[in-house]
Motif scaffolding. Structure first.
Motif, PDB file in Angstrom:
ATOM      1  N   ASP A 207      59.753   6.268  19.812  1.00  0.00           N
ATOM      2  CA  ASP A 207      59.115   6.849  21.040  1.00  0.00           C
ATOM      3  C   ASP A 207      57.556   6.989  21.038  1.00  0.00           C
ATOM      4  O   ASP A 207      57.086   7.925  21.753  1.00  0.00           O
ATOM      5  N   HIS A 208      57.016   6.040  20.136  1.00  0.00           N
ATOM      6  CA  HIS A 208      55.533   5.988  20.344  1.00  0.00           C
ATOM      7  C   HIS A 208      55.126   5.072  21.520  1.00  0.00           C
ATOM      8  O   HIS A 208      55.838   4.140  21.606  1.00  0.00           O
ATOM      9  N   ILE A 209      54.149   5.454  22.138  1.00  0.00           N
ATOM     10  CA  ILE A 209      53.518   5.005  23.422  1.00  0.00           C
ATOM     11  C   ILE A 209      52.124   4.104  22.902  1.00  0.00           C
ATOM     12  O   ILE A 209      51.361   4.674  22.385  1.00  0.00           O
ATOM     13  N   TRP A 210      52.598   2.624  22.933  1.00  0.00           N
ATOM     14  CA  TRP A 210      51.497   1.720  22.630  1.00  0.00           C
ATOM     15  C   TRP A 210      50.993   1.246  23.910  1.00  0.00           C
ATOM     16  O   TRP A 210      51.361   0.722  24.971  1.00  0.00           O
ATOM     17  N   VAL A 211      49.530   1.392  24.019  1.00  0.00           N
ATOM     18  CA  VAL A 211      48.743   1.211  24.990  1.00  0.00           C
ATOM     19  C   VAL A 211      47.747   0.180  24.898  1.00  0.00           C
ATOM     20  O   VAL A 211      46.699   0.054  24.010  1.00  0.00           O
ATOM     21  N   ALA A 212      47.594  -0.941  25.769  1.00  0.00           N
ATOM     22  CA  ALA A 212      46.697  -2.044  25.901  1.00  0.00           C
ATOM     23  C   ALA A 212      45.271  -1.319  26.444  1.00  0.00           C
ATOM     24  O   ALA A 212      45.398  -1.626  27.926  1.00  0.00           O
ATOM     25  N   ASP A 213      44.488  -1.094  25.861  1.00  0.00           N
ATOM     26  CA  ASP A 213      43.298  -0.499  26.567  1.00  0.00           C
ATOM     27  C   ASP A 213      42.388  -1.547  26.689  1.00  0.00           C
ATOM     28  O   ASP A 213      41.236  -1.924  25.912  1.00  0.00           O
ATOM     29  N   HIS A 217      38.905  -3.154  24.825  1.00  0.00           N
ATOM     30  CA  HIS A 217      39.477  -4.356  23.966  1.00  0.00           C
ATOM     31  C   HIS A 217      40.068  -3.821  22.515  1.00  0.00           C
ATOM     32  O   HIS A 217      39.613  -4.072  21.565  1.00  0.00           O
ATOM     33  N   ARG A 218      40.932  -2.922  22.571  1.00  0.00           N
ATOM     34  CA  ARG A 218      41.669  -2.284  21.581  1.00  0.00           C
ATOM     35  C   ARG A 218      43.019  -1.890  21.908  1.00  0.00           C
ATOM     36  O   ARG A 218      43.482  -1.889  23.099  1.00  0.00           O
ATOM     37  N   ILE A 219      43.809  -1.510  21.027  1.00  0.00           N
ATOM     38  CA  ILE A 219      45.389  -0.953  20.987  1.00  0.00           C
ATOM     39  C   ILE A 219      45.250   0.354  20.712  1.00  0.00           C
ATOM     40  O   ILE A 219      44.564   0.753  19.635  1.00  0.00           O
ATOM     41  N   GLN A 220      45.771   1.403  21.458  1.00  0.00           N
ATOM     42  CA  GLN A 220      45.880   2.925  21.027  1.00  0.00           C
ATOM     43  C   GLN A 220      47.369   3.301  21.059  1.00  0.00           C
ATOM     44  O   GLN A 220      48.235   2.581  22.019  1.00  0.00           O
ATOM     45  N   VAL A 221      47.713   4.027  20.142  1.00  0.00           N
ATOM     46  CA  VAL A 221      49.024   4.357  20.007  1.00  0.00           C
ATOM     47  C   VAL A 221      49.231   5.862  20.046  1.00  0.00           C
ATOM     48  O   VAL A 221      48.434   6.767  19.331  1.00  0.00           O
ATOM     49  N   PHE A 222      49.998   6.513  20.735  1.00  0.00           N
ATOM     50  CA  PHE A 222      50.256   7.979  20.941  1.00  0.00           C
ATOM     51  C   PHE A 222      51.626   8.382  20.695  1.00  0.00           C
ATOM     52  O   PHE A 222      52.588   7.537  21.077  1.00  0.00           O
ATOM     53  N   ASP A 223      51.737   9.711  20.285  1.00  0.00           N
ATOM     54  CA  ASP A 223      53.205  10.130  20.371  1.00  0.00           C
ATOM     55  C   ASP A 223      53.713  10.600  21.814  1.00  0.00           C
ATOM     56  O   ASP A 223      52.867  10.519  22.618  1.00  0.00           O
ATOM     57  N   GLN A 227      49.467  12.660  21.912  1.00  0.00           N
ATOM     58  CA  GLN A 227      48.637  12.945  20.677  1.00  0.00           C
ATOM     59  C   GLN A 227      48.197  11.387  20.201  1.00  0.00           C
ATOM     60  O   GLN A 227      49.189  10.760  19.781  1.00  0.00           O
ATOM     61  N   LEU A 228      47.067  10.944  19.810  1.00  0.00           N
ATOM     62  CA  LEU A 228      46.618   9.989  19.144  1.00  0.00           C
ATOM     63  C   LEU A 228      47.041   9.959  17.686  1.00  0.00           C
ATOM     64  O   LEU A 228      46.905  10.553  16.813  1.00  0.00           O
ATOM     65  N   ILE A 229      47.909   8.683  17.571  1.00  0.00           N
ATOM     66  CA  ILE A 229      48.279   8.441  16.333  1.00  0.00           C
ATOM     67  C   ILE A 229      47.490   7.438  15.617  1.00  0.00           C
ATOM     68  O   ILE A 229      47.296   7.432  14.501  1.00  0.00           O
ATOM     69  N   ASN A 230      47.150   6.296  16.267  1.00  0.00           N
ATOM     70  CA  ASN A 230      46.495   5.059  15.671  1.00  0.00           C
ATOM     71  C   ASN A 230      45.672   4.389  16.638  1.00  0.00           C
ATOM     72  O   ASN A 230      45.749   4.588  17.843  1.00  0.00           O
ATOM     73  N   HIS A 231      44.488   3.689  16.539  1.00  0.00           N
ATOM     74  CA  HIS A 231      43.725   2.914  17.231  1.00  0.00           C
ATOM     75  C   HIS A 231      43.172   1.851  16.531  1.00  0.00           C
ATOM     76  O   HIS A 231      42.656   2.098  15.264  1.00  0.00           O
ATOM     77  N   TRP A 232      43.035   0.592  17.155  1.00  0.00           N
ATOM     78  CA  TRP A 232      42.520  -0.573  16.539  1.00  0.00           C
ATOM     79  C   TRP A 232      42.143  -1.527  17.534  1.00  0.00           C
ATOM     80  O   TRP A 232      42.867  -1.739  18.391  1.00  0.00           O
ATOM     81  N   GLY A 233      41.078  -2.354  16.813  1.00  0.00           N
ATOM     82  CA  GLY A 233      40.645  -3.634  17.919  1.00  0.00           C
ATOM     83  C   GLY A 233      39.218  -3.479  17.974  1.00  0.00           C
ATOM     84  O   GLY A 233      38.810  -2.168  18.266  1.00  0.00           O
ATOM     85  N   GLN A 234      38.541  -4.535  18.234  1.00  0.00           N
ATOM     86  CA  GLN A 234      37.450  -4.398  18.480  1.00  0.00           C
ATOM     87  C   GLN A 234      37.023  -5.711  19.502  1.00  0.00           C
ATOM     88  O   GLN A 234      37.623  -6.827  19.514  1.00  0.00           O
ATOM     89  N   GLU A 235      36.001  -5.899  20.309  1.00  0.00           N
ATOM     90  CA  GLU A 235      35.679  -7.051  21.331  1.00  0.00           C
ATOM     91  C   GLU A 235      35.379  -8.275  20.241  1.00  0.00           C
ATOM     92  O   GLU A 235      34.583  -8.154  19.281  1.00  0.00           O
ATOM     93  N   GLY A 236      36.028  -9.374  20.570  1.00  0.00           N
ATOM     94  CA  GLY A 236      35.568 -10.455  19.926  1.00  0.00           C
ATOM     95  C   GLY A 236      36.804 -11.572  20.034  1.00  0.00           C
ATOM     96  O   GLY A 236      37.766 -11.444  20.574  1.00  0.00           O
ATOM     97  N   SER A 237      36.612 -12.898  19.622  1.00  0.00           N
ATOM     98  CA  SER A 237      37.678 -13.858  19.283  1.00  0.00           C
ATOM     99  C   SER A 237      38.075 -14.293  18.171  1.00  0.00           C
ATOM    100  O   SER A 237      39.005 -15.204  18.193  1.00  0.00           O
ATOM    101  N   SER A 238      37.710 -13.711  17.009  1.00  0.00           N
ATOM    102  CA  SER A 238      38.053 -13.995  15.763  1.00  0.00           C
ATOM    103  C   SER A 238      39.581 -13.461  15.581  1.00  0.00           C
ATOM    104  O   SER A 238      39.927 -12.325  16.405  1.00  0.00           O
ATOM    105  N   PRO A 239      40.367 -13.861  14.879  1.00  0.00           N
ATOM    106  CA  PRO A 239      41.601 -13.276  14.543  1.00  0.00           C
ATOM    107  C   PRO A 239      41.496 -11.849  14.102  1.00  0.00           C
ATOM    108  O   PRO A 239      40.583 -11.323  13.640  1.00  0.00           O
ATOM    109  N   GLY A 240      42.249 -10.859  14.725  1.00  0.00           N
ATOM    110  CA  GLY A 240      41.983  -9.547  14.586  1.00  0.00           C
ATOM    111  C   GLY A 240      41.275  -8.743  15.637  1.00  0.00           C
ATOM    112  O   GLY A 240      41.376  -7.584  15.865  1.00  0.00           O
ATOM    113  N   GLU A 241      40.519  -9.637  16.212  1.00  0.00           N
ATOM    114  CA  GLU A 241      39.428  -9.001  17.367  1.00  0.00           C
ATOM    115  C   GLU A 241      40.459  -9.119  18.594  1.00  0.00           C
ATOM    116  O   GLU A 241      41.348 -10.003  18.839  1.00  0.00           O
TER     117      GLU A 241
END
Length: 318
Positions: A207-213, A217-223, A227-241
């Motif tokens: 029941d974590h809520i994953w959000v395409a922000d 240019h990132r993903i955020q994860v909440f309970d 409450q914020l659990i995790n967030h990752w991503g940055q603007e770009g076109s390389s793998p992982g961005e």
């Protein structure tokens, strides 16, 4: 409510592409080792406004029977079988101000349509009959239960409902299954926990809520309490961005797939945000994409990609 003829379209969804036929033309499909990824095993869709045709489809959902629901720029919700054959359709009541940008299936099987520019979520049964008792919102504003531009709605295992919106608020509101406001979180900005156009959401097994922000240019994860659990991503076109992530889908195997509107691709991540490969590149040929808006898995694990500006759907069997 206006209805679309429920006959199959004269141009049904044109399921014309088999992987073996087009594998040589598929480009930009790589995994984390650099190997060529799978070609689409099916492509369907033709631009137009007749039943079964598509005009820049903007959202997609798949129900428990593997029927595929699409909403496009004509404010039509159209339903297809897993092979792209048109089944039925209907329209939202009004669309002068703009068209819906989201679509999801409730646990009771009803169809939720975030009616973006009318500050509400509309509910329908599978045949397209309105279920007004399950509608949410309808008033523009920053208060509890009011909305700006609604983008998505999801439901957790307890039946709580989460609605994302952008505009003056850039937030997520949580409601009980009977529509009672429970809480909210977010706000416009770039800090962790804030949003710039939360375009779509997905709920995992915990029941974590994953959000395409999207515009951050990132993903955020909440309970489920926001409450914020995790967030990752940055603007770009390389793998992982990421560049305008619009759609999210879990494969049930510990991976998250992200549809990138701006990078014209789908990217696969583990649940800690490590990129495991990308699929797609900018273009018109099979395996290429032009501003994809959404992705969804069916019960057989096949991924459907809403190739919006190409007015079609591509199916990939990873």
């Amino acid at each position: 409510m206006p209805r679309i003829d429920h006959r199959r379209a004269a141009f049904p969804a044109i399921a014309i592409v088999i992987a073996a036929l087009f594998a040589v033309t598929t480009t930009g499909c790589i995994d984390s080792t650099g190997n060529a990824g799978p070609a689409p095993d099916l492509i369907w869709g033709v631009q137009g406004i007749e039943p079964g045709q598509l005009q820049k489809p903007r959202a997609m959902a798949i129900d428990s029977s593997d029927e595929i629901y699409l909403v496009d720029m004509t404010a039509r919700i159209q339903v297809y079988d897993a092979d792209g054959n048109y089944l039925r359709g209907w329209k939202t009541p009004v669309s002068v101000n703009g068209r819906p940008t989201g679509l999801s299936i409730a646990k009771n099987g009803h169809v939720w349509v975030p009616d973006t520019h009318y500050y509400r979520v509309l509910a329908y049964d599978r045949a397209g009959a309105a279920v007004e008792a399950e509608n949410l919102g309808g008033v523009m504003g920053p208060g509890p239960g009011e909305f700006a531009w609604v983008t998505d709605v999801v439901e957790d295992s307890e039946g709580s409902i989460y609605v994302s919106e952008y505009g003056d608020t850039d937030r997520i509101q949580k409601f009980s299954r009977d529509g009672k406001f429970l809480l909210q979180w977010g706000g416009t900005g770039e800090e962790p926990g804030q949003f710039r156009r939360p375009q779509s959401m997905a709920v995992d097994k915990e029941d974590h809520i994953w959000v395409a922000d999207a515009c951050n240019h990132r993903i955020q994860v909440f309970d489920k309490e926001g409450q914020l659990i995790n967030h990752w991503g940055q603007e770009g076109s390389s793998p992982g961005e990421l560049y305008y992530p619009y759609g999210l889908a879990f494969d049930g195997k510990g991976h998250l797939y992200v549809c990138e509107y701006g990078n014209h691709r789908v990217q696969k991540f583990d649940l800690n945000g490590k990129s495991l490969g990308t699929w797609g590149s900018h273009g018109r040929v099979p395996g290429q994409l032009h501003n994809p808006w959404a992705i969804a898995f069916d019960s057989k694990g096949r991924l459907y990609v809403l190739d919006s500006s190409n007015h079609r759907v591509q199916r990939v069997n990873f």
